[in-house]
Design a protein around this motif. Structure first.
Motif, short mmCIF file in Angstrom:
data_model
loop_
_atom_site.label_atom_id
_atom_site.label_comp_id
_atom_site.label_asym_id
_atom_site.label_seq_id
_atom_site.Cartn_x
_atom_site.Cartn_y
_atom_site.Cartn_z
N UNK A 25 32.66 45.99 33.33
CA UNK A 25 33.65 46.92 32.79
C UNK A 25 34.94 46.74 33.57
N UNK A 26 36.00 46.40 32.88
CA UNK A 26 37.29 46.16 33.51
C UNK A 26 38.20 47.35 33.25
N UNK A 27 38.92 47.79 34.28
CA UNK A 27 39.78 48.96 34.19
C UNK A 27 41.24 48.53 34.29
N UNK A 28 42.06 48.99 33.33
CA UNK A 28 43.46 48.59 33.23
C UNK A 28 44.33 49.84 33.24
N UNK A 29 45.35 49.82 34.10
CA UNK A 29 46.33 50.92 34.17
C UNK A 29 47.31 50.74 33.03
N UNK A 30 47.62 51.81 32.33
CA UNK A 30 48.60 51.77 31.25
C UNK A 30 49.74 52.71 31.56
N UNK A 31 50.93 52.47 31.13
CA UNK A 31 51.33 51.55 30.08
C UNK A 31 51.66 50.13 30.57
N UNK A 32 51.57 49.86 31.87
CA UNK A 32 52.02 48.56 32.39
C UNK A 32 50.99 47.46 32.27
N UNK A 33 49.74 47.78 31.99
CA UNK A 33 48.72 46.77 31.77
C UNK A 33 48.20 46.10 33.03
N UNK A 34 48.30 46.76 34.17
CA UNK A 34 47.84 46.16 35.43
C UNK A 34 46.34 46.37 35.59
N UNK A 35 45.61 45.30 35.89
CA UNK A 35 44.17 45.40 36.09
C UNK A 35 43.91 46.09 37.42
N UNK A 36 43.20 47.21 37.39
CA UNK A 36 42.84 47.93 38.61
C UNK A 36 41.69 47.20 39.28
N UNK A 37 40.74 46.74 38.51
CA UNK A 37 39.56 46.04 39.01
C UNK A 37 38.48 46.10 37.96
N UNK A 38 37.25 45.76 38.36
CA UNK A 38 36.12 45.80 37.42
C UNK A 38 34.87 46.22 38.17
N UNK A 39 33.88 46.63 37.40
CA UNK A 39 32.59 47.02 37.95
C UNK A 39 31.53 46.19 37.25
N UNK A 40 30.69 45.48 38.03
CA UNK A 40 29.66 44.64 37.46
C UNK A 40 28.47 44.60 38.41
N UNK A 41 27.29 44.81 37.88
CA UNK A 41 26.05 44.74 38.65
C UNK A 41 26.10 45.57 39.93
#
Length: 104
Positions: A25-41
């Motif tokens: 699951x990837x998390x993106x800050x809006x409205x600028x579209x910056x990737x905060x990070x992701x969570x996996x396993x």
């Protein structure tokens, strides 16, 4: 957006994503579209790690602090030295100003 609202939204999404440990699951800050990070396993991935794993045309669920607000399709993430080399933005066709964050 105040930092506390962004932190609340990110925490909410991390809690939701723990049920999907087989997926990333990837998390993106809006409205600028910056990737905060992701969570996996059960592990947190950095913006760069998440950005490298994303494919163009990925679907994102959009959220406000009140709940789900729709969907959008993103482009292929790449580093942007003008912003910060450690934070990858997700290109997208439209700027979504009414939402707080997105999750793939």
């Amino acid at each position: 957006m105040p930092f506390s609202a962004l932190a609340l939204c990110a925490t909410f999404l991390v809690v939701i994503s723990t049920a999907q440990t087989a997926e990333r699951s990837t998390f993106v800050e809006l409205p600028y579209g910056l990737i905060i990070g992701a969570h996996s396993a059960g592990k947190w991935l950095t913006s760069e790690q998440a950005g490298k794993a994303l494919e163009p045309g990925g679907k994102y669920r959009l959220f406000t602090l009140e709940g789900k607000a729709g969907e959008a399709i993103g482009g292929k993430p790449a580093p942007n030295a003008d912003v910060c080399p450690d934070v990858w933005p997700v290109p997208r066709p439209e700027i979504i100003r009414s939402c707080s964050c997105a999750m793939s």
